[in-house]
Write a protein that holds these residues in place. Structure first.
Motif, PDB file in Angstrom:
ATOM      1  N   LEU A   1       8.007  55.127   3.422  1.00 49.76           N
ATOM      2  CA  LEU A   1       9.239  54.563   3.981  1.00 49.76           C
ATOM      3  C   LEU A   1       9.157  54.509   5.506  1.00 49.76           C
ATOM      4  N   ALA A   2       8.531  55.517   6.118  1.00 52.97           N
ATOM      5  CA  ALA A   2       8.357  55.510   7.573  1.00 52.97           C
ATOM      6  C   ALA A   2       7.480  54.332   8.005  1.00 52.97           C
ATOM      7  N   LEU A   3       6.440  54.051   7.238  1.00 53.64           N
ATOM      8  CA  LEU A   3       5.586  52.901   7.535  1.00 53.64           C
ATOM      9  C   LEU A   3       6.386  51.610   7.439  1.00 53.64           C
ATOM     10  N   GLN A   4       7.221  51.505   6.413  1.00 53.55           N
ATOM     11  CA  GLN A   4       8.047  50.307   6.257  1.00 53.55           C
ATOM     12  C   GLN A   4       9.025  50.170   7.427  1.00 53.55           C
ATOM     13  N   ALA A   5       9.638  51.278   7.841  1.00 56.47           N
ATOM     14  CA  ALA A   5      10.569  51.243   8.966  1.00 56.47           C
ATOM     15  C   ALA A   5       9.853  50.854  10.256  1.00 56.47           C
ATOM     16  N   LYS A   6       8.643  51.386  10.440  1.00 58.71           N
ATOM     17  CA  LYS A   6       7.882  51.051  11.636  1.00 58.71           C
ATOM     18  C   LYS A   6       7.564  49.565  11.687  1.00 58.71           C
ATOM     19  N   GLN A   7       7.173  48.991  10.556  1.00 63.65           N
ATOM     20  CA  GLN A   7       6.872  47.563  10.515  1.00 63.65           C
ATOM     21  C   GLN A   7       8.127  46.733  10.756  1.00 63.65           C
ATOM     22  N   SER A   8       9.267  47.209  10.272  1.00 58.29           N
ATOM     23  CA  SER A   8      10.521  46.501  10.516  1.00 58.29           C
ATOM     24  C   SER A   8      10.869  46.508  12.001  1.00 58.29           C
ATOM     25  N   ILE A   9      10.705  47.670  12.645  1.00 56.59           N
ATOM     26  CA  ILE A   9      10.973  47.752  14.089  1.00 56.59           C
ATOM     27  C   ILE A   9      10.011  46.850  14.858  1.00 56.59           C
ATOM     28  N   GLN A  10       8.759  46.850  14.455  1.00 55.26           N
ATOM     29  CA  GLN A  10       7.757  46.023  15.117  1.00 55.26           C
ATOM     30  C   GLN A  10       8.091  44.546  14.971  1.00 55.26           C
ATOM     31  N   THR A  11       8.580  44.162  13.790  1.00 58.48           N
ATOM     32  CA  THR A  11       8.981  42.770  13.572  1.00 58.48           C
ATOM     33  C   THR A  11      10.148  42.400  14.467  1.00 58.48           C
ATOM     34  N   GLN A  12      11.093  43.308  14.623  1.00 60.91           N
ATOM     35  CA  GLN A  12      12.233  43.047  15.503  1.00 60.91           C
ATOM     36  C   GLN A  12      11.777  42.912  16.953  1.00 60.91           C
ATOM     37  N   GLN A  13      10.825  43.758  17.366  1.00 55.26           N
ATOM     38  CA  GLN A  13      10.307  43.649  18.729  1.00 55.26           C
ATOM     39  C   GLN A  13       9.642  42.297  18.961  1.00 55.26           C
ATOM     40  N   LEU A  14       8.856  41.865  17.983  1.00 57.22           N
ATOM     41  CA  LEU A  14       8.200  40.569  18.095  1.00 57.22           C
ATOM     42  C   LEU A  14       9.224  39.445  18.158  1.00 57.22           C
ATOM     43  N   GLN A  15      10.244  39.544  17.326  1.00 58.75           N
ATOM     44  CA  GLN A  15      11.284  38.517  17.316  1.00 58.75           C
ATOM     45  C   GLN A  15      12.037  38.484  18.641  1.00 58.75           C
ATOM     46  N   ILE A  16      12.268  39.662  19.233  1.00 57.57           N
ATOM     47  CA  ILE A  16      12.974  39.719  20.513  1.00 57.57           C
ATOM     48  C   ILE A  16      12.184  38.985  21.596  1.00 57.57           C
ATOM     49  N   THR A  17      10.883  39.271  21.681  1.00 59.24           N
ATOM     50  CA  THR A  17      10.085  38.638  22.729  1.00 59.24           C
ATOM     51  C   THR A  17       9.960  37.132  22.515  1.00 59.24           C
ATOM     52  N   GLN A  18       9.840  36.702  21.275  1.00 56.69           N
ATOM     53  CA  GLN A  18       9.734  35.268  21.000  1.00 56.69           C
ATOM     54  C   GLN A  18      11.036  34.548  21.333  1.00 56.69           C
ATOM     55  N   GLU A  19      12.150  35.112  20.900  1.00 53.51           N
ATOM     56  CA  GLU A  19      13.434  34.476  21.171  1.00 53.51           C
ATOM     57  C   GLU A  19      13.782  34.551  22.655  1.00 53.51           C
ATOM     58  N   ARG A  20      13.321  35.589  23.323  1.00 51.99           N
ATOM     59  CA  ARG A  20      13.549  35.689  24.759  1.00 51.99           C
ATOM     60  C   ARG A  20      12.806  34.565  25.489  1.00 51.99           C
ATOM     61  N   ALA A  21      11.570  34.327  25.086  1.00 50.91           N
ATOM     62  CA  ALA A  21      10.810  33.249  25.718  1.00 50.91           C
ATOM     63  C   ALA A  21      11.493  31.898  25.499  1.00 50.91           C
ATOM     64  N   ALA A  22      11.985  31.686  24.274  1.00 52.23           N
ATOM     65  CA  ALA A  22      12.686  30.426  23.992  1.00 52.23           C
ATOM     66  C   ALA A  22      13.976  30.322  24.806  1.00 52.23           C
ATOM     67  N   ALA A  23      14.705  31.439  24.926  1.00 50.17           N
ATOM     68  CA  ALA A  23      15.950  31.428  25.693  1.00 50.17           C
ATOM     69  C   ALA A  23      15.690  31.159  27.172  1.00 50.17           C
ATOM     70  N   LEU A  24      14.615  31.736  27.716  1.00 49.98           N
ATOM     71  CA  LEU A  24      14.273  31.501  29.115  1.00 49.98           C
ATOM     72  C   LEU A  24      13.959  30.025  29.370  1.00 49.98           C
ATOM     73  N   GLU A  25      13.278  29.410  28.434  1.00 53.02           N
ATOM     74  CA  GLU A  25      12.951  27.989  28.595  1.00 53.02           C
ATOM     75  C   GLU A  25      14.207  27.126  28.549  1.00 53.02           C
ATOM     76  N   LEU A  26      15.103  27.436  27.617  1.00 51.13           N
ATOM     77  CA  LEU A  26      16.354  26.678  27.541  1.00 51.13           C
ATOM     78  C   LEU A  26      17.191  26.880  28.804  1.00 51.13           C
ATOM     79  N   ALA A  27      17.231  28.119  29.299  1.00 48.30           N
ATOM     80  CA  ALA A  27      17.990  28.383  30.517  1.00 48.30           C
ATOM     81  C   ALA A  27      17.376  27.668  31.711  1.00 48.30           C
ATOM     82  N   ARG A  28      16.078  27.581  31.751  1.00 47.85           N
ATOM     83  CA  ARG A  28      15.407  26.889  32.861  1.00 47.85           C
ATOM     84  C   ARG A  28      15.767  25.404  32.856  1.00 47.85           C
TER      85      ARG A  28
END
Length: 247
Positions: free
Chosen positions: A188-215
């Motif tokens: 379960l800890a491994l599953q939670a870690k992968q979930s957190i990692q997925t959220q981190q990846l999603q944050i950075t990807q959506e942040r890059a998209a948001a920065l481009e739209l804001a620009r």
């Protein structure tokens, strides 16, 4: 004569028998009591049954203690540190990310400066140009952070697969309830870690998209302000013929 001799022999035999009976002790006679024999036998049987029951009880208690010891035995295997290590790597990438801060307070201040709803008249054209350059840099840094995160997550997958294989092996070979539970918790800890990692990846990807739209939005506002300043607020420029050399 023969008859008298026979009678005399019988008399001597009878007398000898009486004499033997007279000298034999009373303890030499064995008296058998059937009821007492049965009672003694039943008592012996019951005693044997009690002893067998006690032996079985002790054996059951020994097995119970053995099972308890097995169930309470801890799992000599832990992947939590491995999971923390890979998760710390992705967290470090976010910390090292350049550009707009990830905390809300600093982000709001920088966003208001670089992505204004409209430019004030006091902002010079050179300042608008510098802001445009900074916005482009933030967008580039955001894309770079997203790509670094993608690469790191891809590397982490290999380690996660290894940890998963080890945990499944430990779970299948668990001897007791505690070991099985601990192996399950680590899965379960491994599953939670992968979930957190997925959220981190999603944050950075959506942040890059948001920065481009804001620009793009800021570029649109900058273009509008430059056009307004070029045209001015007074009478628009009216073309008229120009005469050179007195003509």
């Amino acid at each position: 004569m023969k008859t008298q001799s026979h009678l005399l022999s019988l008399s001597w035999a009878a007398a000898l028998s009486v004499s033997l009976l007279a000298v034999q002790p009373a303890a030499a006679f064995t008296v058998f009591d059937p009821s007492n024999f049965v009672q003694n036998t039943l008592t012996a049987v019951r005693t044997l049954e009690q002893i067998n029951n006690q032996i079985n009880q002790l054996q059951n208690e020994a097995r119970m203690l053995t099972n308890q010891a097995r169930n309470l035995a801890g799992l000599d295997f832990n992947v939590v540190n491995r999971l923390r290590s890979t998760l710390a790597t992705t967290e470090r990438l976010i910390t090292e990310a350049q550009g707009l801060a990830y905390d809300v307070q600093n982000l709001d201040r920088e966003f208001a400066r670089l992505y204004p709803e409209e430019y004030a008249a006091t902002v010079s054209g050179d300042q608008m140009y510098q802001d445009a350059q900074e916005r482009w840099k933030y967008t580039r840094d955001g894309l770079h952070a997203a790509m670094r995160m993608q690469a790191q997550v891809s590397e982490n997958l290999t380690q996660d697969e290894s940890a998963l294989a080890d945990l499944v092996s430990q779970s299948q070979s668990a001897e007791g309830a505690l070991q099985a539970t601990q192996a399950t918790n680590q899965l379960l800890a491994l599953q939670a870690k992968q979930s957190i990692q997925t959220q981190q990846l999603q944050i950075t990807q959506e942040r890059a998209a948001a920065l481009e739209l804001a620009r793009h939005a800021a570029a649109t506002e900058r273009a509008r302000e430059v056009r307004r300043r070029f045209l001015g607020d007074g009478t628009p420029y009216t073309p008229h013929p120009v005469h050179f050399y007195g003509n």
